[in-house]
Design a protein around this motif. Structure first.
Motif, PDB file in Angstrom:
ATOM      1  N   ASP A  58       0.833  -1.221   0.000  1.00 41.75           N
ATOM      2  CA  ASP A  58       0.000   0.000   0.000  1.00 41.75           C
ATOM      3  C   ASP A  58       0.857   1.255   0.000  1.00 41.75           C
ATOM      4  O   ASP A  58       1.837   1.344   0.735  1.00 41.75           O
ATOM      5  N   GLN A  59       0.459   2.252  -0.806  1.00 44.90           N
ATOM      6  CA  GLN A  59       1.206   3.514  -0.806  1.00 44.90           C
ATOM      7  C   GLN A  59       0.708   4.392   0.331  1.00 44.90           C
ATOM      8  O   GLN A  59      -0.463   4.316   0.687  1.00 44.90           O
ATOM      9  N   PRO A  60       1.594   5.236   0.944  1.00 43.57           N
ATOM     10  CA  PRO A  60       1.093   6.190   1.935  1.00 43.57           C
ATOM     11  C   PRO A  60       0.167   7.217   1.278  1.00 43.57           C
ATOM     12  O   PRO A  60       0.190   7.394   0.058  1.00 43.57           O
ATOM     13  N   GLY A  61      -0.625   7.938   2.120  1.00 44.05           N
ATOM     14  CA  GLY A  61      -1.676   8.835   1.624  1.00 44.05           C
ATOM     15  C   GLY A  61      -1.231   9.841   0.576  1.00 44.05           C
ATOM     16  O   GLY A  61      -1.818   9.925  -0.503  1.00 44.05           O
ATOM     17  N   THR A  62      -0.141  10.613   0.885  1.00 49.47           N
ATOM     18  CA  THR A  62       0.274  11.660  -0.049  1.00 49.47           C
ATOM     19  C   THR A  62       0.700  11.067  -1.378  1.00 49.47           C
ATOM     20  O   THR A  62       0.351  11.548  -2.451  1.00 49.47           O
ATOM     21  N   SER A  63       1.479   9.974  -1.278  1.00 52.74           N
ATOM     22  CA  SER A  63       1.985   9.371  -2.504  1.00 52.74           C
ATOM     23  C   SER A  63       0.832   8.852  -3.358  1.00 52.74           C
ATOM     24  O   SER A  63       0.852   8.940  -4.580  1.00 52.74           O
ATOM     25  N   ILE A  86      -0.692  11.794  -5.117  1.00 50.24           N
ATOM     26  CA  ILE A  86       0.139  12.238  -6.246  1.00 50.24           C
ATOM     27  C   ILE A  86      -0.059  11.294  -7.437  1.00 50.24           C
ATOM     28  O   ILE A  86      -0.245  11.713  -8.577  1.00 50.24           O
ATOM     29  N   THR A  87      -0.046   9.972  -7.136  1.00 51.24           N
ATOM     30  CA  THR A  87      -0.230   9.000  -8.220  1.00 51.24           C
ATOM     31  C   THR A  87      -1.573   9.209  -8.902  1.00 51.24           C
ATOM     32  O   THR A  87      -1.672   9.188 -10.128  1.00 51.24           O
ATOM     33  N   LYS A  88      -2.611   9.454  -8.092  1.00 53.27           N
ATOM     34  CA  LYS A  88      -3.954   9.657  -8.662  1.00 53.27           C
ATOM     35  C   LYS A  88      -3.956  10.868  -9.594  1.00 53.27           C
ATOM     36  O   LYS A  88      -4.502  10.833 -10.694  1.00 53.27           O
TER      37      LYS A  88
END
Ligand code: HEM
Length: 424
Positions: free
Chosen positions: A2-7, A10-12
């Motif tokens: 799972d990616q952390p929230g900010t990352s 950014i990906t989205k």
């Protein structure tokens, strides 16, 4: 994992701009030279610096020039801010132009990309108009007379010219009304239109499944993040750094405050319109400012709709013959345009030689025939010699028009002096 929230956020965001995976060929720098992305970044920089400039700039005949002096001399980093806005604007014109050249010569304007070529042409027009409307705002001699020349040129358009020119100026000459109009276009309507057209432009690139690739049979895909995104970050940081350093070293021009009674000699249009000013020295204004530009624009719009099965989408110059033809056409246009320019300065003068004929013939039709007839001969020659197809011939014609305009821009901007004479 799972990616952390900010990352994740950014990906989205990135996935709104790019698909999750792209063809490995598309991330090679020589595919696009990053020009579209650089143009987009320049637009963002212009928006930010422009917003900050608005805090100081006063859009009135009395206040404009003084507010620029105040900005440069009294405001912390004010001069740097103005320089960055100015150079980003100039660079956006150049980068957009190079981007047009890249999409055109890499055959990225046909089939599903047709519409995007048209939206692109609209964007180019908006980029130039944004730059031109900003040009007047410092209200110095350079700005005032460049805009005076351009709005005078408008008045040569048959039938509607005078009305159009006074609509743009808000009167018979450049005045406070013009400044206000240009200010509102520059800081309101034009950026808004650009955001709108740019959104469609990006969406159409995605709809066409990304930028063109040279060999569609190679289907190796890579992850957009990080493969493309890292490259974009490097180019973006490099560009910002370059702009800051350049803006620290070279100041945006600012002459004396505008004086409607004293015109500089020579008075010149902004450099990207110098080709037109040069054309007007050789041709009747009705042709130079209306007929020729309308025909060229119609041709540019029409190009992607020309039927030909020989389009090698994504291939630079379409073929080896196309590359040869482009080089020869550029050489022809440089030599022939220079010959005509020097010839009309010192020898050719149909108006004087044929005083009985109407000026529409001596300064309109005749100069066109003088340019078109040998060019037609040259095109026929290369078509037969190199066995060129339709796409190659279109590239030849566009190359001649483009190079011709660049030569005129060069001559008008750098080789003409007092009285607009050559080498004066
Ligand atoms: C502010 C101006 C512009 C911005 C920000 C912009 C941005 C972009 C971007 C990011 C791309 C994808 C990557 C690339 O090709 O570099 C692209 C592709 C494209 N642009 Fe532009 N562009 C601009 C102006 C223009 C102009 C003036 C034209 C043509 C007259 C044009 C025609 C195209 C076409 C046809 C593509 C698709 C190319 C392909 O699929 O390979 N654009 N643009």
């Amino acid at each position: 994992m799972d990616q952390p929230g900010t990352s994740k956020a950014i990906t989205k965001f990135l996935l709104h701009l790019h698909p999750p995976r792209i063809n490995a060929q598309a991330i090679k720098y020589t595919r696009t030279f990053g020009l579209g992305g650089i143009a987009a970044l320049l637009f963002v920089l212009l928006f930010i610096t422009g917003m900050l400039l608005r805090f100081i700039y006063v859009p009135s005949e009395k206040g404009a020039y003084d507010s620029i002096i105040y900005l440069q001399e009294q405001v912390l980093f004010g001069e740097l801010l103005r320089n960055m806005h100015y150079w980003s604007g100039m660079l956006l014109v150049i980068v957009s132009f190079l981007h047009v050249i890249r999409v055109f010569y890499s055959q990225s304007i046909y089939f599903e990309r047709r519409k995007n070529w048209i939206y692109g042409l609209v964007l180019m027009f908006l980029v130039i108009m944004s730059n031109f409307t900003g040009y007047l705002l410092p209200w110095d001699q350079l700005a005032y007379w460049a805009v005076t020349i351009m709005t005078n040129m408008l008045s040569y358009i048959p039938v509607i010219g005078e009305t159009l020119a006074s609509l743009v100026r808000g009167g018979t000459e450049v005045n406070e009304g013009t400044l206000l109009r240009f200010y509102h276009f520059h800081t309101g309507l034009l950026p808004l239109l650009m955001v709108f057209v740019m959104s469609i432009h990006f969406w159409l690139v995605r709809k066409a499944k990304g930028v063109t690739v040279a060999d569609a049979s190679k289907k190796e895909m890579v992850k957009t993040n990080p493969e493309l995104v890292y490259k974009e970050i490097v180019v973006a940081l490099g560009l910002i750094l370059l702009l800051i350093v350049f803006s620290m070293a070279v100041d945006a021009p600012l002459l004396d405050k505008a004086n409607p009674l004293v015109s500089p000699n020579p008075s010149k249009a902004p450099w990207y319109f110098m080709g037109f000013q040069e054309l007007l020295l050789h041709m009747h204004p009705g042709f130079g400012i209306f007929i020729v530009p309308v025909l060229v624009t119609a041709f540019l719009v029409y190009i992607p709709f020309i039927k030909d099965t020989n389009v090698n989408t994504g291939v630079w110059f379409n073929s080896a013959v196309g590359k040869k033809i482009t080089i020869w056409s550029a050489i022809y246009a440089i030599v022939f345009t220079m010959l005509i320019i020097v010839g009309t300065e010192y020898v050719l003068n149909f108006q004087q030689w044929m005083q009985d004929l109407p000026v529409l013939i001596t300064t309109g039709l005749l100069p066109i025939v003088i340019y078109v007839a040998p060019t037609y001969g040259f095109l026929l020659l290369i078509k037969n010699k190199l066995k060129a197809g339709k796409i190659e011939m279109i590239m030849a014609l566009v190359t001649i028009l483009l190079t011709g305009y660049l030569v005129m821009t060069f001559v008008g901007s750098l080789l003409r002096g007092e009285g607009m004479h050559l080498f004066a």
